[in-house]
Scaffold this motif. Sequence first.
Motif, PDB file in Angstrom:
ATOM      1  N   GLU A  38       0.798  -1.222   0.000  1.00 29.06           N
ATOM      2  CA  GLU A  38       0.000   0.000   0.000  1.00 29.06           C
ATOM      3  C   GLU A  38       0.832   1.274   0.000  1.00 29.06           C
ATOM      4  OE1 GLU A  38      -2.548  -0.289   3.366  1.00 29.06           O
ATOM      5  OE2 GLU A  38      -1.014   0.329   4.759  1.00 29.06           O
ATOM      6  N   ASN A  39       2.156   1.161   0.217  1.00 25.23           N
ATOM      7  CA  ASN A  39       2.983   2.365   0.143  1.00 25.23           C
ATOM      8  C   ASN A  39       3.742   2.487  -1.174  1.00 25.23           C
ATOM      9  OD1 ASN A  39       2.096   3.100   2.608  1.00 25.23           O
ATOM     10  ND2 ASN A  39       4.042   2.849   3.676  1.00 25.23           N
ATOM     11  N   LEU A  40       3.415   1.623  -2.124  1.00 20.58           N
ATOM     12  CA  LEU A  40       4.021   1.768  -3.447  1.00 20.58           C
ATOM     13  C   LEU A  40       3.606   3.115  -4.027  1.00 20.58           C
ATOM     14  CD1 LEU A  40       3.167  -1.782  -4.766  1.00 20.58           C
ATOM     15  CD2 LEU A  40       5.486  -0.899  -4.443  1.00 20.58           C
ATOM     16  N   THR A  41       4.422   3.641  -4.951  1.00 25.84           N
ATOM     17  CA  THR A  41       3.995   4.905  -5.549  1.00 25.84           C
ATOM     18  C   THR A  41       2.933   4.583  -6.586  1.00 25.84           C
ATOM     19  OG1 THR A  41       5.669   4.948  -7.256  1.00 25.84           O
ATOM     20  CG2 THR A  41       6.261   5.912  -5.159  1.00 25.84           C
ATOM     21  N   VAL A  75      -0.195   4.506  -5.319  1.00 27.57           N
ATOM     22  CA  VAL A  75      -1.306   4.178  -4.419  1.00 27.57           C
ATOM     23  C   VAL A  75      -1.652   5.450  -3.643  1.00 27.57           C
ATOM     24  CG1 VAL A  75      -2.140   2.724  -2.544  1.00 27.57           C
ATOM     25  CG2 VAL A  75      -0.415   1.839  -4.138  1.00 27.57           C
ATOM     26  N   PRO A 118       9.805  -3.877  -8.152  1.00 29.37           N
ATOM     27  CA  PRO A 118      10.723  -3.705  -7.021  1.00 29.37           C
ATOM     28  C   PRO A 118      11.756  -2.600  -7.256  1.00 29.37           C
ATOM     29  CG  PRO A 118      10.669  -5.998  -7.774  1.00 29.37           C
ATOM     30  CD  PRO A 118       9.864  -5.211  -8.749  1.00 29.37           C
ATOM     31  N   ALA A 119      12.166  -2.406  -8.502  1.00 29.65           N
ATOM     32  CA  ALA A 119      13.215  -1.411  -8.755  1.00 29.65           C
ATOM     33  C   ALA A 119      12.698   0.012  -8.572  1.00 29.65           C
ATOM     34  CB  ALA A 119      13.766  -1.589 -10.162  1.00 29.65           C
ATOM     35  N   THR A 120      11.515   0.310  -9.109  1.00 37.30           N
ATOM     36  CA  THR A 120      11.024   1.683  -9.083  1.00 37.30           C
ATOM     37  C   THR A 120      10.056   1.936  -7.935  1.00 37.30           C
ATOM     38  OG1 THR A 120       9.171   1.085 -10.479  1.00 37.30           O
ATOM     39  CG2 THR A 120      11.156   1.849 -11.595  1.00 37.30           C
ATOM     40  N   GLY A 121       9.491   0.871  -7.371  1.00 41.93           N
ATOM     41  CA  GLY A 121       8.506   1.051  -6.326  1.00 41.93           C
ATOM     42  C   GLY A 121       7.149   1.485  -6.846  1.00 41.93           C
TER      43      GLY A 121
END
Lengths: 282, 467
Positions: B249-252, B254, B350-353
């Motif tokens: 839920e903290n990925l960019t 969201v 995973p690399a960029t989020g």
Amino acid sequence: MFKIARKKVLSSTVQLMEISAPLVASSAKSGQFVVLRLNERGERFPLTIASTDKEKGLITIVFQIAGKSTLQLSTLPEGGVILDVLGPLGKYTDLTGVKNAVVVGGGVGIAEIYPEVKELVHEGARVRTIIGARNKDLLFFAEELESAGSELFIATDDGSAGRKGFVTEILKELLDSDKSIDLVLAVGPVVMMKVVSNLTKPYGVKTLVSVNPIMLDATGMCGACRVTVGGKVKFGCVDGPSFDGHQVDFDELMKRLGQFKELEGLSKQKYIDSLKCEKCRE
Amino acid sequence: MPLIRKKTEMKKQEPLARAKNFNEVALGYSEEEALLEASRCLQCKKPFCVEGCPVNINIPAFIKLISEKKYDAAVKKIKETNGLPAVCGRVCPQEEQCELKCIVGKKNEPVGIGRLERFAADRERESGSIEKNAQELSKEKIARVAVVGSGPAGLACAGDLALLGYEVTIYESLHATGGVLRYGIPEFRLPKEILDIEVNYLKQLGVSLELNVLIGKTITVPGLFKLGYKAVFIGTGAGLPSFLGVPGENLTGVYSANEYLSRINLMQAYKFPETDTPVNIGKIVAVVGAGNVAMDAARVSLRLGAEKVYIVYRRGEEEMPARKEEIENAGEEGVIFHLLTAPLEIIGDPATGKVRALKLIKNKLGEPDASGRKRPEPVPGSEYTLEVDTVVSAIGQSPNPLVPQSMPELKTAKHGNIVTDENTGETSVPGVFAGGDISTGAATVIAAMGAGKKAAVSIDKYIKKSL
Ligand SMILES: Cc1cc2nc3c(=O)[nH]c(=O)nc-3n(C[C@H](O)[C@H](O)[C@H](O)COP(=O)(O)OP(=O)(O)OC[C@H]3O[C@@H](n4cnc5c(N)ncnc54)[C@H](O)[C@@H]3O)c2cc1C
Ligand SMILES: Cc1cc2nc3c(=O)[nH]c(=O)nc-3n(C[C@H](O)[C@H](O)[C@H](O)COP(=O)(O)OP(=O)(O)OC[C@H]3O[C@@H](n4cnc5c(N)ncnc54)[C@H](O)[C@@H]3O)c2cc1C
Ligand code: SF4
Ligand code: SF4
Ligand code: FES
């Protein structure tokens, strides 16, 4: 409307402003910040309250020119006005009982640590301050920090002032030579705060950092500023900005800070072009 | 007159056109349409519709005035109990309130009360008679009262107190007034110009507005009393967003609906780069939830150029809490519904989020739960993934904790709601009143206004008793 009472250029990229905001000044404490909006089209962006003059109703901000908003702020003259200033925001940093602190400031963080240094000295703690920047021209506030009563250490990347190298090298020496250090407080670029936290962890020294996530309302309403601390989601604006550095997920914070990079770049470029245009018309 | 079974239609922008602009979707009645609709009202001796309205507008009276073409008088009638008719006529869940109780609705479609209310208010505004209609108030004030928050609860409370003869100051933390009416509800459902005019009306009544003041931080509630206010009304709303509580839920990419809608509405990110606040919309947007907030987030996404927009909701069609009209509007505009579906995980690069996909599971409905609605239960083995690049969490807000946190003596309930007497708005602290979403949890505009009005009456009593 909030008037810019005084303005001082500290380096090519850093400026100081005193802003008349009596209500904010009267209740601000160390570690708190304000949110500014320059004009009707402006975005809301946070800056730390570097000091206050309660009698005159002034707050001091020190900012580094990053993107459009800070660039535009840097063009405002003494006597000019800022449309909105909201604060003081965030929890203040509770420093009671600290006896022997090392405070680390990197880049514009040098100004942000000033109120904490003053408070620690006031609390009767021994305070050593390490400040770092890329070169001598980007250093500022050294006198203020010294006259506030802290022992000052300086590191520059190119050796043009103080020690050549990073703030962490000095910090490591202090930690090795003095086992009674009970607090390390670090404010600056995320990478610096991460390295400092990693360094202090094996020493078991309590480490506070001041996180700088992207914010919108800064009153706890939107969650733009979420940071993972000790596996839990915290809102930087109301739960922070000060957190235990050993618990903060810095890698996530860095990714989240890059979220609008392209659009921010576009916004800044457009603004720079418009400034050029004004010049060519003159 | 022969009975007209159906409500007079209100014209709307065509779905395909409106899904590309921020102009208002529903266009309002013409004079002829309003007169026709007004003629459907039976002018009941015992009007049940009035009971259904949380602020008890004298509905038959104002409709009668419309049918007599006395439009100014009709608005005055409404404003005796509701200071924001142009707003309520647009966003009230009328189908669950006044119109639900309307007697015509027993066999046919109920009278379009909300549409008529909107007509009367719009007509007043368009003819420029709002100013003329503002009352002259006495310069002598009884006492000073502070109102915290400029959402519908605060605005209603402030307006009534001003009419009762108080000197009122509203303190608002944002740089603009209106609360959710400004930062949450989009332009195409509630043009901000209307809100501005209604707020200006309050200013004409002598209400002062102090923006950029966060009560609890800039000034505390006890600090307000020190400044000389004799009573304080807290209408700080349910601003605290809930997140999904699933991995990622903290990925960019969201957002909480509050962040998403505030960027777009309050900060006008839809005009970026003309304005400075950015928002990344992405090509495929999933909005989780099915209330008004979710519909707004979904419809805004379409307007900002998303190619596909999904609503993901854990229960079924019947249970969707949004207004029916808005669910229909969303469907017409092209929003795709994944009902009986719950998110399990937000998958990122995973690399960029950045968000890449949403992992979902199908639900079936089981026994009713505490809320009386059937409990959704996951169907094992029904997991699937949707490729998305933006996820908006619109699963609810809790009361804003800032004021209670700064005032431990103020009693709160389990979810952080300020405990109040339902009839008076009194809190556990003498002189401090509260109402709206801060005491009920997320509810409706008109319920918040009703609470603000009740509190105004009790504040008047409280102050007069202590004078
Ligand atoms: C609580 C808090 C206190 C702060 N105090 C200060 C201060 O005292 N002085 C100061 O100079 N800055 C401070 N910052 C950072 C400051 O808010 C940002 O530099 C500013 O918002 C950038 O706006 P901009 O439009 O100029 O640049 P943008 O166009 O928004 O960004 C330009 C670049 O800066 C990066 N960036 C964006 N937001 C931040 C951020 N919050 N922190 C770091 N980098 C960012 C972006 O990734 C981008 O590459 C603080 C931030 C927070 C959250
Ligand atoms: C996107 C969205 C769509 C909606 N659609 C509808 C609809 O169609 N129909 C309907 O009836 N309802 C709808 N609602 C619900 C309705 O908007 C709310 O129930 C109503 O606005 C609550 O009013 P309030 O005055 O209690 O609080 P709010 O409207 O939340 O206002 C609270 C105000 O207080 C301010 N504030 C908070 N804390 C402080 C503080 N410490 N100091 C100073 N100021 C403070 C906030 O900034 C805000 O301006 C919707 C809600 C949302 C979010
Ligand atoms: S305020 Fe709302 S409930 Fe009351 S009459 Fe108007 S539309 Fe109906
Ligand atoms: S119940 Fe219906 S018909 Fe009767 S007065 Fe109210 S609106 Fe008119
Ligand atoms: S910035 Fe919106 S909640 Fe922190």
